[in-house]
Design an enzyme around this catalytic site. Structure first.
Site, PDB file in Angstrom:
ATOM      1  N   GLU A 134     -35.624   0.153 -41.069  1.00  0.00           N
ATOM      2  CA  GLU A 134     -36.088  -1.372 -41.147  1.00  0.00           C
ATOM      3  C   GLU A 134     -34.974  -2.203 -41.472  1.00  0.00           C
ATOM      4  O   GLU A 134     -34.524  -3.241 -40.860  1.00  0.00           O
ATOM      5  CB  GLU A 134     -37.009  -1.445 -42.078  1.00  0.00           C
ATOM      6  CG  GLU A 134     -37.710  -2.841 -42.211  1.00  0.00           C
ATOM      7  CD  GLU A 134     -38.958  -3.284 -43.206  1.00  0.00           C
ATOM      8  OE1 GLU A 134     -39.708  -3.928 -42.996  1.00  0.00           O
ATOM      9  OE2 GLU A 134     -38.946  -2.352 -44.319  1.00  0.00           O
ATOM     10  N   SER A 188     -17.017   3.544 -40.383  1.00  0.00           N
ATOM     11  CA  SER A 188     -18.426   3.634 -40.075  1.00  0.00           C
ATOM     12  C   SER A 188     -19.199   4.319 -41.480  1.00  0.00           C
ATOM     13  O   SER A 188     -18.425   4.700 -42.154  1.00  0.00           O
ATOM     14  CB  SER A 188     -18.546   4.839 -39.060  1.00  0.00           C
ATOM     15  OG  SER A 188     -18.037   6.131 -39.532  1.00  0.00           O
ATOM     16  N   LYS A 192     -17.104  16.513 -32.350  1.00  0.00           N
ATOM     17  CA  LYS A 192     -17.769  17.850 -33.034  1.00  0.00           C
ATOM     18  C   LYS A 192     -18.476  18.690 -32.085  1.00  0.00           C
ATOM     19  O   LYS A 192     -18.844  19.729 -32.554  1.00  0.00           O
ATOM     20  CB  LYS A 192     -18.669  17.237 -34.127  1.00  0.00           C
ATOM     21  CG  LYS A 192     -17.697  16.809 -35.323  1.00  0.00           C
ATOM     22  CD  LYS A 192     -18.460  15.963 -36.388  1.00  0.00           C
ATOM     23  CE  LYS A 192     -17.779  15.583 -37.655  1.00  0.00           C
ATOM     24  NZ  LYS A 192     -16.442  14.549 -37.227  1.00  0.00           N
TER      25      LYS A 192
END
Length: 583
Positions: free
Chosen positions: A303, A430, A390
């Site tokens: 949210e 990030s 990865k």
């Protein structure tokens, strides 16, 4: 009484303008009559002086020259001063010819001499005041070298908020040895000598350099003990200064981006983005808005993240849901009817996924499968799936789950939907990135923790990665696994040292090696083999497809989702998956 104010500055200049007007007119008379003025010619002196002075002050006020602080006086103000004089003297000539009797006798050549003298005296006074003020201020400002001559350089030379430019260097031979604001431009190869000779304490990098040149400049400046390094950047289409960051030093700026083609792909389309509140997803959202998407449907299970991106993109349709809920996802696709879907929702943190294998598999595998199946069922034109380096010979659950989704995307019957996966490495800044962690540790006084002295990773800026993702979609035909060229891998310990250097704390903060975490490997890879195909873009490659019978894969995924041993079930689908708990 002595506190500066706009009113006091205006009165100060008016008083001196009156005095200089008197001086210039008296000198003009004397020059005209060779310093021997007959009394009759002085009869109209007072009238001429009063009228000219009133007209000059009026015109100077009209051009707002009295409102200019003397530290900002420039050629623009000099030009306005000339205009003010020309108009004032023109009006005087007009008055003279209308009422000639009031000025008899009046030698008209005095007017021409006075015009030049007045401009000279009033102009020099303002420039002299600026030079005096700047000289006093410069004693308390940081001596700075300007690296690179650009259109913004002139602004920097005049700005002087907390610095003043005392030396300039550039790498273009045609500029070297020329002068800018009375400063000689030196060759960039002589940076060290220039800095030492001018006792430089700070640097401003005023134009864009390739990241290897920028890194070299940063190292050279650090070796001189210069850590206050600023760089010119574009923010909201305006150039401004900011402290150089590790993102600036590692940025690669792909040269083959075709923004017009990305815009043609995005413009006027209905686009659904999953994981829209995450690091990658939110930047994809911003890029899609920038390129003119008609409708943006933003999906996220957080949210708070959804609220954050919703604040930035006000017209977006915010949908709080988890992609593992197939029924709700189906209803959303039916309602929105997206033309393009970009799937960025995934759990990406390796140690957390290792310790929460059930939910990692469910979210990454089932969630992606649901998005793919819904896209096919609702005839979405193009589906872009964000993958990771990865997924190559994975050593952890997260990487293995992403490899499963790559296989499904490549082998499913896509029907009318073009499905592509895009694989790239770490993005700078990030969530979960080492850079925010290192910043926090440095600001706390250290130490900075690195898992292993030899660990390396690929890095790219988030906006660059997202633009390349969108560019891959413009050339995708379906079924491809695209790989973004991430450049050379970077040693994390070097990154840590570089960041400590940016704070100027090499002697204060230590680097501590904490050991590899579960599932973590020393070196990331982007390819399964070296037989990737080239595209017309040097930054984008296509990996060879891996064939996997879709019915068997569908069955194996069902087994994976209910299996109690997720590692074993993943290894059945991804044989190259070798899980590592430690080095």
């Amino acid at each position: 009484m002595i506190t500066p104010s706009p009113l006091k500055r205006t009165l100060f200049f008016i008083i001196f303008d009156i005095l200089f007007s008197l001086l210039s007119l008296w000198l003009a008379y004397n020059l005209r009559f060779n310093f021997s003025i007959e009394a009759q010619y002085l009869q109209s002196f007072s009238l001429v002086f009063i009228l000219l002075t009133v007209l000059k002050i009026g015109m100077i006020a009209y051009f707002h020259i009295y409102q200019i602080s003397w530290r900002f006086v420039s050629l623009i103000e000099a030009k306005k001063l000339i205009y003010a004089h020309m108009i004032a003297y023109s009006i005087f000539v007009l008055v003279y010819y209308i009422f000639p009797d009031y000025f008899v006798p009046f030698p008209r050549s005095v007017l021409i001499i006075d015009l030049f003298l007045s401009i000279l005296f009033i102009g020099i006074f303002r420039m002299a005041k600026r030079l005096i003020v700047e000289g006093e201020q410069n004693r308390h400002l940081t001596r700075t070298v300007l690296i690179g001559v650009s259109p913004f350089s002139q602004t920097l030379l005049k700005q002087q908020d907390d610095f003043y430019v005392s030396a300039i260097v550039d790498d273009k031979s045609m500029i070297i040895n020329s002068f800018i604001s009375n400063l000689q431009v030196h060759g960039i190869e002589s940076l060290e000598n220039v800095c030492k000779a001018n006792k430089i304490d700070a640097a401003i990098i005023a134009k864009t350099f390739p990241h290897d040149v920028l890194n070299n400049l940063y190292s050279r400046l650090n070796s001189l003990g210069i850590y206050d390094i600023r760089i010119v950047s574009l923010d909201k289409k305006e150039e401004q200064l900011k402290q150089v960051t590790v993102e600036d030093l590692l940025a690669r700026h792909p040269k083959d981006l075709e923004l017009d083609k990305i815009e043609a792909f995005i413009k006027n389309k209905s686009i659904l983005i999953t994981g829209a509140g995450g690091s990658i997803g939110s930047e994809i959202v911003r890029q899609c808005e920038k390129f003119g998407a008609d409708r943006l449907t933003l999906v996220d299970s957080s949210e708070y993240n959804l609220y954050q991106i919703g604040q930035q993109v006000e017209d977006a349709d915010l949908r709080l849901l988890n992609v593992t809920d197939r029924d709700i996802l189906e209803k959303l696709f039916e309602e929105v009817k997206p033309q393009i879907v970009i799937h960025a929702a995934a759990y990406k943190h390796v140690p957390i996924c290792e310790n929460n294998q059930e939910i990692a598999v469910k979210n990454n595998v089932l969630g992606t499968k649901n998005v793919i199946d819904c896209s096919i069922a609702h005839e979405v034109s193009k589906l872009v799936i964000i993958s990771t380096d990865k997924a190559v010979r994975p050593t952890n659950v997260m990487g293995a789950t992403k490899r499963v989704t790559e296989l499904y995307a490549q082998n499913v019957d896509a029907k009318k939907t073009e499905i592509v996966a895009v694989r790239f490495g770490n993005v700078l800044g990030s969530s979960g990135s080492v850079i925010p962690k290192f910043k926090e540790q440095i600001e706390a006084g250290g130490p900075v923790t690195v898992t292993h002295p030899d660990i390396t990773r690929y890095f790219m800026l988030i906006p660059e990665a997202c633009q390349l993702v969108l560019q891959t979609a413009t050339i995708a035909k379906g079924g491809e696994l695209f790989i973004l060229d991430m450049g050379e891998p970077i040693k994390i310990v070097d990154l840590a040292q570089q960041m400590i250097g940016l704070y100027g704390k090499e002697d204060e903060i230590d680097i501590v090696f904490s050991g590899l975490r579960p599932g973590e490997k020393l070196y990331e890879e982007l390819l399964l083999d070296e037989t990737e195909q080239k595209t017309k873009y040097s930054s984008i490659f296509i990996a060879n497809s891996t064939r996997y019978d879709i019915e068997k894969l569908d069955y194996d995924i069902k087994v994976l989702l209910i299996s109690s041993d997720k590692v074993k079930a993943l290894q059945k689908i991804v044989p190259e998956f070798t899980r590592k708990n430690s080095l």
